[in-house]
Design a protein around this motif. Structure first.
Motif, PDB file in Angstrom:
ATOM      1  N   PRO A  38      -0.889   4.525  -5.480  1.00 24.75           N
ATOM      2  CA  PRO A  38      -1.206   5.088  -6.805  1.00 24.75           C
ATOM      3  C   PRO A  38      -0.734   6.523  -7.029  1.00 24.75           C
ATOM      4  O   PRO A  38      -0.591   6.948  -8.179  1.00 24.75           O
ATOM      5  CB  PRO A  38      -2.740   5.003  -6.868  1.00 24.75           C
ATOM      6  N   PRO A  79      -2.892   6.712 -11.845  1.00 28.28           N
ATOM      7  CA  PRO A  79      -3.752   7.475 -10.926  1.00 28.28           C
ATOM      8  C   PRO A  79      -4.776   8.338 -11.652  1.00 28.28           C
ATOM      9  O   PRO A  79      -4.533   8.811 -12.762  1.00 28.28           O
ATOM     10  CB  PRO A  79      -2.750   8.355 -10.169  1.00 28.28           C
ATOM     11  N   ASP A 122      -3.809   1.164 -14.504  1.00 27.87           N
ATOM     12  CA  ASP A 122      -4.115   2.245 -15.447  1.00 27.87           C
ATOM     13  C   ASP A 122      -3.691   3.622 -14.947  1.00 27.87           C
ATOM     14  O   ASP A 122      -4.064   4.651 -15.526  1.00 27.87           O
ATOM     15  CB  ASP A 122      -5.607   2.249 -15.790  1.00 27.87           C
ATOM     16  N   ASN A 140      -1.106  -0.732  -6.822  1.00 31.82           N
ATOM     17  CA  ASN A 140      -0.847  -1.562  -8.009  1.00 31.82           C
ATOM     18  C   ASN A 140      -1.886  -1.369  -9.109  1.00 31.82           C
ATOM     19  O   ASN A 140      -2.053  -2.237  -9.970  1.00 31.82           O
ATOM     20  CB  ASN A 140      -0.780  -3.055  -7.635  1.00 31.82           C
ATOM     21  N   ASP A 141      -2.561  -0.224  -9.087  1.00 28.17           N
ATOM     22  CA  ASP A 141      -3.554   0.069 -10.127  1.00 28.17           C
ATOM     23  C   ASP A 141      -2.842   0.177 -11.479  1.00 28.17           C
ATOM     24  O   ASP A 141      -1.975   1.043 -11.661  1.00 28.17           O
ATOM     25  CB  ASP A 141      -4.264   1.392  -9.800  1.00 28.17           C
ATOM     26  N   GLN A 163       0.825  -1.211   0.000  1.00 27.82           N
ATOM     27  CA  GLN A 163       0.000   0.000   0.000  1.00 27.82           C
ATOM     28  C   GLN A 163       0.862   1.264   0.000  1.00 27.82           C
ATOM     29  O   GLN A 163       0.402   2.321  -0.444  1.00 27.82           O
ATOM     30  CB  GLN A 163      -0.921   0.011   1.222  1.00 27.82           C
ATOM     31  N   TYR A 187      -5.228   3.660   3.074  1.00 23.64           N
ATOM     32  CA  TYR A 187      -6.054   2.490   2.795  1.00 23.64           C
ATOM     33  C   TYR A 187      -6.278   1.639   4.042  1.00 23.64           C
ATOM     34  O   TYR A 187      -5.480   1.663   4.986  1.00 23.64           O
ATOM     35  CB  TYR A 187      -5.406   1.644   1.679  1.00 23.64           C
ATOM     36  N   ASP A 246      -8.583   5.080  -6.712  1.00 21.54           N
ATOM     37  CA  ASP A 246      -7.432   4.259  -7.086  1.00 21.54           C
ATOM     38  C   ASP A 246      -7.109   3.257  -5.980  1.00 21.54           C
ATOM     39  O   ASP A 246      -7.497   3.437  -4.825  1.00 21.54           O
ATOM     40  CB  ASP A 246      -6.197   5.141  -7.323  1.00 21.54           C
ATOM     41  N   HIS A 247      -6.353   2.238  -6.374  1.00 21.79           N
ATOM     42  CA  HIS A 247      -5.898   1.238  -5.418  1.00 21.79           C
ATOM     43  C   HIS A 247      -4.427   0.932  -5.680  1.00 21.79           C
ATOM     44  O   HIS A 247      -3.923   1.147  -6.784  1.00 21.79           O
ATOM     45  CB  HIS A 247      -6.733  -0.041  -5.542  1.00 21.79           C
TER      46      HIS A 247
END
Length: 309
Positions: A66, A163, A161, A158-159, A61, A82, A155-156
């Motif tokens: 992100p 941020p 696409d 390891n996203d 995290q 998170y 966002d999460h």
């Protein structure tokens, strides 16, 4: 004597939170800055706990946050953005709503008492500015809690696409709003003392601190928003990461030093007792005095608003 609890003297001297918890309830001296200092301790404790938890059990995290591609460095918020750290962070930071509101209330109350002592029925520009900045800090402590709703929500870690920059713009804006409110409240305290009856308490260290604090905040705002504006997916951050990391460290150092480097003002004396412990004549006097104070405050507020229109 009315105490909620007791603790060793060294612990009371070391922590504003503890000092507030063990203070005498029926008759005590209170410095408004103690509440502000306690809010900073809440931030520090919350950051330490959440970073320890996230690093120990959810390190991705932080390392794959992100927002990291935008700035390249490790922002203090990365450790609590998170779940489950965010649950602790939101609970802890909600305490600061009370602490900052209490600080602002007591600080403005002291201003009114100083005005009454000096026979003034109209606040000076510095007193008006100090009251306004304290109110700004109150509001900013509420909007600060939106940090966990805007930014991390889109966002999460390891996203793939990248941020959603518009949400991190708003997220950073909320952060900067509180940072600005905190600085302006410190500046308001400084100018009120510098232009009031306790101006002899202003020293070189107070002036240097306010100047440095303002420069550091400006530096932080510039580097963060420059990175946000210039960000392109798949590209390196616009600025070298050590610049944003340095801005974070310097800002934290300034915030941690606020109560140590602001000029001192007289404490307030607060007494409490049950109304039933006083006789009818004394209660009537207290009620009359309260009505007089209410009338004076109403008149002062009207004049302040008249100056602002």
């Amino acid at each position: 004597m009315a105490y909620f609890c007791s603790c060793p003297a060294w612990l009371k001297d070391a922590s504003s939170i503890v000092k507030l918890l063990v203070q005498r309830q029926d008759d005590r001296l209170v410095e408004p800055l103690t509440y502000l200092s306690a809010s900073h301790e809440v931030f520090a404790l919350t950051l330490i706990i959440t970073w320890f938890l996230t690093l120990a059990f959810y390190p991705h995290q932080i390392h794959a946050h992100p927002a990291r591609p935008i700035i390249g460095s490790y922002n203090p918020c990365f450790g609590w953005d998170y779940a489950p750290a965010s649950y602790i962070a939101l609970t802890g930071c909600s305490c600061n709503v009370y602490l900052t509101w209490r600080y602002a209330f007591l600080d403005k109350t002291r201003t009114l008492l100083v005005m009454k002592k000096n026979g003034s029925d109209r606040p000076s520009w510095s007193e008006t500015f100090a009251a306004g900045t304290a109110t700004f800090l109150q509001v900013a402590s509420n909007t600060w809690l939106l940090l966990w709703l805007i930014g991390p929500n889109a966002d999460h870690p390891n996203d793939p696409d990248g941020p959603v920059v518009k949400y991190w713009f708003i997220h950073t804006g909320i952060f900067v709003t509180y940072g600005l409110a905190s600085f302006l409240a410190a500046l308001g305290n400084y100018v009120e003392v510098a232009n009031g009856p306790h101006k002899a308490n202003i020293g070189t260290k107070n002036t240097v601190f306010i100047c440095v604090y303002g420069l550091v905040l400006s530096f932080l705002v510039i580097v963060y928003f420059y990175d946000l504006i210039e960000y392109e997916f798949g590209q390196e951050p616009a600025l070298m990461p050590w610049l944003t990391q340095t801005a974070d460290i310097l800002w934290i150092m300034c915030v941690s030093s606020i109560t140590s480097f602001l000029p001192r003002e007289p404490p307030l004396r607060i007494t409490m007792s049950l109304a039933g412990d006083a006789d009818d004549e004394e209660i009537a006097k207290l009620a009359a005095a309260q009505a007089e104070v209410d009338d004076q405050q109403s008149g002062i507020r009207s004049k302040v608003l008249g100056c602002c229109v």
